[in-house]
Design an enzyme around this catalytic site. Structure first.
Site, mmCIF file in Angstrom:
data_model
loop_
_atom_site.group_PDB
_atom_site.id
_atom_site.type_symbol
_atom_site.label_atom_id
_atom_site.label_comp_id
_atom_site.label_asym_id
_atom_site.label_seq_id
_atom_site.Cartn_x
_atom_site.Cartn_y
_atom_site.Cartn_z
ATOM 1 C CB THR A 186 -0.879 0.044 1.263
ATOM 2 O OG1 THR A 186 -0.023 0.034 2.405
ATOM 3 C CG2 THR A 186 -1.800 -1.152 1.336
ATOM 4 C CD GLU A 331 -5.359 -2.648 1.578
ATOM 5 O OE1 GLU A 331 -5.676 -2.047 0.519
ATOM 6 O OE2 GLU A 331 -4.863 -2.067 2.555
ATOM 7 C CE LYS A 438 -14.960 11.668 12.700
ATOM 8 N NZ LYS A 438 -13.588 11.562 12.203
ATOM 9 C CD1 TRP A 443 -19.304 12.685 11.343
ATOM 10 C CD2 TRP A 443 -19.552 10.893 10.021
ATOM 11 N NE1 TRP A 443 -18.821 11.602 12.028
ATOM 12 C CE2 TRP A 443 -18.965 10.487 11.236
ATOM 13 C CE3 TRP A 443 -19.792 9.941 9.036
ATOM 14 C CZ2 TRP A 443 -18.620 9.154 11.493
ATOM 15 C CZ3 TRP A 443 -19.460 8.625 9.278
ATOM 16 C CH2 TRP A 443 -18.870 8.234 10.505
HETATM 17 P P1 AMP Z 1 -5.104 2.288 -2.872
HETATM 18 O O1 AMP Z 1 -4.982 1.074 -2.053
HETATM 19 O O2 AMP Z 1 -3.893 3.161 -2.839
HETATM 20 O O3 AMP Z 1 -5.518 1.970 -4.269
HETATM 21 O O4 AMP Z 1 -6.250 3.197 -2.239
HETATM 22 C C1 AMP Z 1 -7.526 2.685 -1.983
HETATM 23 C C2 AMP Z 1 -8.431 3.794 -1.544
HETATM 24 O O5 AMP Z 1 -8.663 4.722 -2.602
HETATM 25 C C3 AMP Z 1 -9.822 3.346 -1.146
HETATM 26 O O6 AMP Z 1 -9.865 2.815 0.150
HETATM 27 C C4 AMP Z 1 -10.609 4.630 -1.286
HETATM 28 O O7 AMP Z 1 -10.442 5.462 -0.153
HETATM 29 C C5 AMP Z 1 -9.957 5.290 -2.466
HETATM 30 N N1 AMP Z 1 -10.746 5.053 -3.684
HETATM 31 C C6 AMP Z 1 -10.572 4.097 -4.611
HETATM 32 N N2 AMP Z 1 -11.475 4.228 -5.604
HETATM 33 C C7 AMP Z 1 -12.253 5.288 -5.283
HETATM 34 C C8 AMP Z 1 -13.366 5.944 -5.907
HETATM 35 N N3 AMP Z 1 -13.854 5.556 -7.083
HETATM 36 N N4 AMP Z 1 -13.916 6.999 -5.261
HETATM 37 C C9 AMP Z 1 -13.428 7.435 -4.084
HETATM 38 N N5 AMP Z 1 -12.377 6.881 -3.470
HETATM 39 C C10 AMP Z 1 -11.794 5.812 -4.051
#
Ligand code: AMP
Length: 542
Positions: A186, A331, A438, A443
């Site tokens: 990540t 993940e 918040k 929210w």
């Molecule tokens: P990563 O593991 O770096 O790909 O990040 C994953 C995170 O990106 C998710 O938990 C979301 O918070 C955000 N994310 C992924 N796709 C979207 C989407 N279409 N809209 C908003 N947030 C997203």
């Protein structure tokens, strides 16, 4: 009673073998670092991947060894995808945009033995090498004539020379489909990055789901361009899915600006693509400025962060490209949900269709989703109740690599995203848990505010953060980038928003910037913005 079907294992090597048998002449085109285009076929990719598998054997890579890559989206990286996993080793794709300390951390944590890398990253590799004692071999993915005269790296080898010296006779081994195939960390804004270890089985099941008609809808008639990097969640699985379906694969190398992407799409006849919203913003700007539109591009999967509805509308109405808004995480391999509409939505007015499309969408088969409150109680799917999004399925992580603490809660993976789910099963992310604002116990969704302002014709990009407030705990502050030459001011922004969001959601401050900080995967870094601007309301009150 068990079924009486063959127990053939789902292995990554089977994808390449299939592509070689069925789509031998189909092209893979990739942009080299110098801007030129390299072209060959799945037949060539298969032959060279077998050579690479032999090279890896010579370098002492065995079943279960880990091999790192630091590379752009290009044909050699595709070969590494198939050769490393295919021979039973684990492909660890490293994100070159991580901080050097994080890169050192993941190379050591993964215990990479061999590192394959593009010439661009030679200085970076030279910087990390002294801190990575387990790395035994460095292979520069380049032609022999482009090798550096000298390098600080011990025994630096040339990829093309190694391949030339090897045979392309190699029999892909068969093993348990649950064997680890790839490892991706990540991007970790806080603490150390965490490793997600995919299996051959999860990779194949995910690739099939990605190919389905409501997702990428891939076939042998498609030409697919993954803008999403191959060092980030396996380019969302596109290199595998393209080979399964026989799509022409177009790889953009390091050139991800709007003009270069548009040119590649036009010259190669790209029909579908995938990437984060900032990429599509760059492409839209280029097409607006040059007054052009794509002639072959039909659809695009967008995810990684929220795609503003205004940008979805621009692509659909002005450029004739269908936007499929998807959600996922490292993940989740990453495909979790996608937002293509159902037949019942066809009769809705255009604006309501757009609102539905702007949601992150419905779970694809194989993935289950639900939302829970702080005590873990399941919340109703009424489109209003907000809770933490939980997921489970055969391509969702059950644990982090070499981590002590369990990743799951009651058998579900807690995503850290706050979402609603409507009665049709369409999920909408309101925020990352840490980004939600918040205000006085209520929210406020930063994404809703960003989406609302993104519709203003003078706004290029915006991010909203919760800034500390003496009375309300937190209040929204908007950081905004205007389109070039525009003079939009705070009052105009607030007046525009007042027609679109509840009055108490209006930002207490609007700050105009030249750009927003982007992280390793092209997402706006709200943490940096909070560090810099989180105290502005306290400063103003003092
Ligand atoms: P990563 O593991 O770096 O790909 O990040 C994953 C995170 O990106 C998710 O938990 C979301 O918070 C955000 N994310 C992924 N796709 C979207 C989407 N279409 N809209 C908003 N947030 C997203």
């Amino acid at each position: 009673m068990n079924g009486l079907m063959m127990d053939r294992q789902l292995l990554v090597s089977s994808i390449l073998q299939h592509a070689e048998r069925q789509f031998a002449d189909t092209e893979i085109v990739s942009r080299e670092t110098d801007g030129s285009l390299h072209r060959y076929t799945y037949r060539d990719a298969a032959s060279r991947s077998r050579r690479l598998a032999n090279v890896l054997a010579k370098l002492g890579v065995t079943h279960g060894s880990t091999v790192g890559t630091l590379a752009w989206n290009n044909h050699r990286h595709v070969e590494a995808y198939f050769a490393v996993s295919g021979r039973g080793a684990v492909l660890h794709t490293c994100n070159p945009r991580l901080h050097v300390e994080q890169l050192v951390y993941i190379l050591n944590h993964a215990e990479d033995e061999v590192l394959l890398f593009d010439a661009t990253f030679l200085p970076l590799v030279e910087a990390v090498a002294p801190h990575c004692p387990k790395l035994r071999h460095y292979v520069l993915m380049s032609d022999s004539h482009a090798m550096p005269a000298s390098s600080a790296l011990p025994g630096l080898a040339c990829y093309e020379t190694l391949l030339e010296e090897s045979s392309d006779a190699f029999v892909w081994p068969e093993f348990d489909e649950r064997t680890a195939s790839t490892l991706c960390y990540t991007s970790g804004t806080t603490g150390n990055p965490k490793g997600v270890l995919y299996s051959h089985r999860s990779t194949i099941l995910h690739s099939l789901a990605l190919s389905l008609p409501d997702t990428l809808s891939l076939s042998a008639h498609d030409c697919v361009l993954p803008v999403v990097p191959m060092f980030h969640v396996n380019a969302w699985g596109i290199p595998y899915a393209a080979a399964i379906n026989g799509c022409k694969l177009v790889l953009p190398g390091p050139r991800l600006d709007g003009a270069s992407l548009f040119e590649l799409m036009e010259t190669e006849g790209v029909t579908c693509s995938a990437g984060v919203p900032t990429i599509w913003l760059g492409l839209a700007q280029h097409m607006e400025q040059s007054d052009c539109r794509p002639s072959t591009m039909r659809r695009s999967v967008v995810g990684g962060s929220a795609m503003p509805p205004a940008l979805i509308r621009t692509f659909m109405e002005r450029f004739g490209v269908e936007v499929r808004h998807a959600w996922g995480m490292t993940e989740t391999s990453p495909l979790g949900t996608q937002g293509s509409l159902l037949p019942k939505h066809a009769s809705l007015p255009v604006d309501e269709q757009l609102a539905q499309r702007s949601k992150q969408g419905r779970a694809v088969f194989g993935v289950e989703i639900c939302i829970v409150d702080a005590d873990g109680n399941h919340l109703p799917q009424d489109g209003r109740a907000m809770g933490e999004l939980m997921v489970r399925g055969p391509w969702i992580a059950a644990a982090y690599f070499k981590a002590e603490s369990p990743a799951l809660r009651d058998g579900w993976f807690p995503t850290g995203d706050i979402a609603t789910i409507d009665p049709d099963g369409f999920m909408q992310i309101t925020d990352r848990a840490k980004d939600v604002i918040k205000s006085g116990g209520e929210w406020i969704s930063s994404i809703d505010l960003e989406n609302a302002v993104a519709g203003h014709p003078e706004v290029l990009m915006a991010a909203v953060i919760g800034a500390r407030h003496p009375k309300w705990d937190e209040r929204p502050v908007m950081l905004l980038v205007r389109k070039p030459g525009r003079l939009l001011d705070k009052d105009e922004v607030l007046a525009y928003l007042a027609e679109r969001v509840a009055k108490w959601w209006l930002p207490d401050e609007v700050i105009f910037l030249d750009g927003l900080p982007l992280g390793a995967t092209g997402k706006v870094q709200k943490r940096d913005l909070r560090q810099q601007y989180g105290g502005v309301l306290l400063d103003a009150a003092a």
